[in-house]
Scaffold this motif. Structure first.
Motif, PDB file in Angstrom:
ATOM      1  N   PRO A  45      -1.281  26.423  -3.061  1.00  0.00           N
ATOM      2  CA  PRO A  45      -2.109  25.373  -2.464  1.00  0.00           C
ATOM      3  C   PRO A  45      -3.509  25.346  -3.070  1.00  0.00           C
ATOM      4  N   PRO A  46      -4.193  24.212  -2.995  1.00  0.00           N
ATOM      5  CA  PRO A  46      -5.565  24.144  -3.500  1.00  0.00           C
ATOM      6  C   PRO A  46      -6.450  25.184  -2.813  1.00  0.00           C
ATOM      7  N   GLY A  47      -7.301  25.822  -3.603  1.00  0.00           N
ATOM      8  CA  GLY A  47      -8.097  26.923  -3.089  1.00  0.00           C
ATOM      9  C   GLY A  47      -7.516  28.274  -3.428  1.00  0.00           C
ATOM     10  N   SER A  48      -6.312  28.274  -4.022  1.00  0.00           N
ATOM     11  CA  SER A  48      -5.680  29.516  -4.507  1.00  0.00           C
ATOM     12  C   SER A  48      -5.657  30.621  -3.458  1.00  0.00           C
TER      13      SER A  48
ATOM     14  N   GLY B  33       0.586  33.169  -9.852  1.00  0.00           N
ATOM     15  CA  GLY B  33       0.321  31.761  -9.583  1.00  0.00           C
ATOM     16  C   GLY B  33      -1.082  31.533  -9.059  1.00  0.00           C
ATOM     17  N   GLU B  34      -1.524  32.399  -8.139  1.00  0.00           N
ATOM     18  CA  GLU B  34      -2.879  32.267  -7.589  1.00  0.00           C
ATOM     19  C   GLU B  34      -3.942  32.526  -8.656  1.00  0.00           C
ATOM     20  N   LEU B  35      -3.710  33.526  -9.493  1.00  0.00           N
ATOM     21  CA  LEU B  35      -4.675  33.826 -10.555  1.00  0.00           C
ATOM     22  C   LEU B  35      -4.807  32.649 -11.513  1.00  0.00           C
ATOM     23  N   VAL B  36      -3.678  32.071 -11.915  1.00  0.00           N
ATOM     24  CA  VAL B  36      -3.716  30.948 -12.852  1.00  0.00           C
ATOM     25  C   VAL B  36      -4.408  29.750 -12.212  1.00  0.00           C
ATOM     26  N   ARG B  37      -4.029  29.443 -10.962  1.00  0.00           N
ATOM     27  CA  ARG B  37      -4.649  28.288 -10.318  1.00  0.00           C
ATOM     28  C   ARG B  37      -6.151  28.508 -10.112  1.00  0.00           C
TER      29      ARG B  37
ATOM     30  N   GLY C  92      -8.893  16.781 -25.451  1.00  0.00           N
ATOM     31  CA  GLY C  92      -8.813  18.217 -25.677  1.00  0.00           C
ATOM     32  C   GLY C  92      -7.464  18.775 -25.273  1.00  0.00           C
ATOM     33  N   GLY C  93      -7.170  19.998 -25.720  1.00  0.00           N
ATOM     34  CA  GLY C  93      -5.871  20.606 -25.476  1.00  0.00           C
ATOM     35  C   GLY C  93      -5.534  20.763 -24.010  1.00  0.00           C
ATOM     36  N   GLY C  94      -6.536  21.050 -23.169  1.00  0.00           N
ATOM     37  CA  GLY C  94      -6.283  21.209 -21.740  1.00  0.00           C
ATOM     38  C   GLY C  94      -5.834  19.937 -21.065  1.00  0.00           C
ATOM     39  N   ALA C  95      -6.090  18.800 -21.714  1.00  0.00           N
ATOM     40  CA  ALA C  95      -5.695  17.517 -21.137  1.00  0.00           C
ATOM     41  C   ALA C  95      -4.185  17.324 -21.141  1.00  0.00           C
ATOM     42  N   ARG C  96      -3.459  18.230 -21.785  1.00  0.00           N
ATOM     43  CA  ARG C  96      -1.991  18.129 -21.774  1.00  0.00           C
ATOM     44  C   ARG C  96      -1.401  18.574 -20.442  1.00  0.00           C
ATOM     45  N   SER C  97      -2.194  19.256 -19.622  1.00  0.00           N
ATOM     46  CA  SER C  97      -1.692  19.781 -18.357  1.00  0.00           C
ATOM     47  C   SER C  97      -1.900  18.778 -17.225  1.00  0.00           C
ATOM     48  N   PRO C  98      -0.822  18.211 -16.669  1.00  0.00           N
ATOM     49  CA  PRO C  98      -0.981  17.286 -15.536  1.00  0.00           C
ATOM     50  C   PRO C  98      -1.678  17.941 -14.342  1.00  0.00           C
ATOM     51  N   LEU C  99      -1.346  19.209 -14.077  1.00  0.00           N
ATOM     52  CA  LEU C  99      -1.963  19.887 -12.940  1.00  0.00           C
ATOM     53  C   LEU C  99      -3.463  20.049 -13.145  1.00  0.00           C
ATOM     54  N   TRP C 100      -3.866  20.487 -14.324  1.00  0.00           N
ATOM     55  CA  TRP C 100      -5.290  20.695 -14.583  1.00  0.00           C
ATOM     56  C   TRP C 100      -6.069  19.381 -14.455  1.00  0.00           C
ATOM     57  N   LYS C 101      -5.471  18.301 -14.940  1.00  0.00           N
ATOM     58  CA  LYS C 101      -6.144  17.002 -14.815  1.00  0.00           C
ATOM     59  C   LYS C 101      -6.310  16.601 -13.359  1.00  0.00           C
ATOM     60  N   GLU C 102      -5.271  16.817 -12.551  1.00  0.00           N
ATOM     61  CA  GLU C 102      -5.373  16.452 -11.138  1.00  0.00           C
ATOM     62  C   GLU C 102      -6.405  17.326 -10.424  1.00  0.00           C
ATOM     63  N   ILE C 103      -6.473  18.599 -10.798  1.00  0.00           N
ATOM     64  CA  ILE C 103      -7.462  19.493 -10.202  1.00  0.00           C
ATOM     65  C   ILE C 103      -8.879  19.022 -10.538  1.00  0.00           C
TER      66      ILE C 103
END
Length: 392
Positions: free
Chosen positions: A223-226, A261-265, A296-307
């Motif tokens: 969940p958001p907030g890891s 998962g929490e560390l990555v998020r 940039g390379g990080g823009a390939r991640s849908p999750l990172w963009k939504e975050i």
């Protein structure tokens, strides 16, 4: 050298001239270091130019300095686009070592016959000024008119906004440079470890055999907030907003219940919070945009963009071409030779928004509260960071 500049040049005059804080990465402190530590080499100095300007000199035989790169030397009056005699004379430096300043899309010479024979380029090919990396990146994703902004998610992270007039703020470490659009500007915040933070986590936690997609899939079910875990992405110090080389990374709130998962998020979110710090500074300077074009390379991640969209509250826009700075440089060449009448016309005729990422409103509320926690951590840990550096 940075402290010497600050102690020697009147602080108000310095900021009014160069519109930037004094940092080690700029050219001026390096020039003073050369004078102080290698005086023999300093005495040999005839011209001071940046790499691309030297390449252009070799192509054309004409020596000049392009304006968007010159803005990052701490030696130019940003508004007037001339070398700052106020700064140079205060430091007993001569402008004789600095070549003329030229525009980004200005034709400043042509390929010589000698270079044509060496490279296969056609003799007489026009060569334009070009631009700094982020300045060309802005052109290459269409951030060439007020209200538009971009976020670059590479090894480092950049938040950039286009402005018609320079706006100076002393809070935070924010840069103000000349745009590749004539007589316009851009303001920029820089975080030093954006994609680098995720790369570091993957490497140090033995996850190199896993793709980034696998890692972010694990983060997506958290969940958001890891689950109460916050990451400070200061692995190599930080530029914006703290301007602190001693700042260090940290996981705060770590418990036995947290897993991969929490560390990555938490890393994805920590980078998002760092980028949001820059957005807030741009807002304080009057930028009123509602979206950022992402590259940039990080823009390939849908999750990172939504975050990032959810933390900043801004819509992220993905454009049809991801060549960024290289495309921007090509656009400047097209404008210079008359294919296009202006940088804006060229950029808008080539670049279009193909996809948008909207903020998740539920996440946005959570992230607003967590960002407050994040912002409290640096001042709370500042003294400890300074002390720990002595042990490194």
């Amino acid at each position: 050298e940075c402290r010497y500049i600050e102690d020697t040049v009147d602080s108000q005059k310095l900021f009014q001239e160069v519109c930037n804080p004094v940092l080690e990465g700029f050219t001026l402190p390096k020039l003073l270091w050369l004078r102080n530590h290698e005086p023999t080499n300093y005495e040999k100095l005839r011209w001071l130019v940046l790499p691309k300007d030297y390449v252009r000199f070799r192509l054309t035989g004409n020596l000049s300095m392009e304006v968007s790169d010159a803005a990052g030397m701490l030696m130019m009056n940003i508004r007037k686009q001339v070398w700052s005699e106020t700064v140079l004379s205060s430091l007993e430096l001569s402008s004789d070592i600095l070549p003329p300043i030229v525009g980004s899309a200005e034709v400043v010479g042509t390929v010589t016959s000698e270079v044509a024979k060496l490279t296969g380029l056609q003799e007489g090919t026009p060569v334009v000024g070009g631009g700094a990396d982020n300045a060309c990146g802005a052109v290459g994703c269409g951030v060439v008119t007020p209200g538009r902004g971009m976020v670059s998610l590479g090894t480092s992270g950049v938040v950039l906004a286009h402005l018609e007039e320079p706006r100076l703020i002393t809070a935070g470490t924010v840069h103000m440079f000349n745009s590749c659009v004539p007589n316009e500007f851009y303001m920029m915040g820089v975080m030093l470890s954006a994609g680098l933070s995720l790369q570091w986590l993957r490497k140090q936690f033995g996850s190199q055999s896993k793709s980034y997609d696998v890692l972010t899939e694990k983060a997506a079910i958290v969940p958001p907030g890891s689950r109460g875990l916050v990451f400070l992405p200061y692995l190599t110090g930080e530029r914006t907003p703290h301007g602190d080389a001693n700042a260090r990374g940290a996981f705060v709130g770590l418990s036995a219940t947290h897993g991969e998962g929490e560390l990555v998020r938490a890393v994805l979110e920590g980078v998002g919070f760092g980028l949001c710090d820059s957005v807030e500074l741009l807002r304080s300077a009057g930028w009123n945009g509602t979206s950022l074009r992402i590259l940039g390379g990080g823009a390939r991640s849908p999750l990172w963009k939504e975050i990032i969209a959810s933390i900043t509250g801004l819509v992220l826009e993905e454009v049809n071409i991801d060549e960024g700075p290289a495309l921007g440089a090509a656009i400047l060449a097209g404008v210079g030779v008359g294919v296009y009448q202006s940088v804006l016309e060229a950029s808008d005729s080539i670049i279009r928004v193909e996809h948008t990422v909207e903020p998740n409103q539920k996440w946005h509320q959570t992230y607003g509260e967590l960002h407050d926690v994040y912002k409290d951590l640096y001042p709370a840990l500042k003294n400890s960071f300074d002390r720990l550096v002595g042990f490194s």
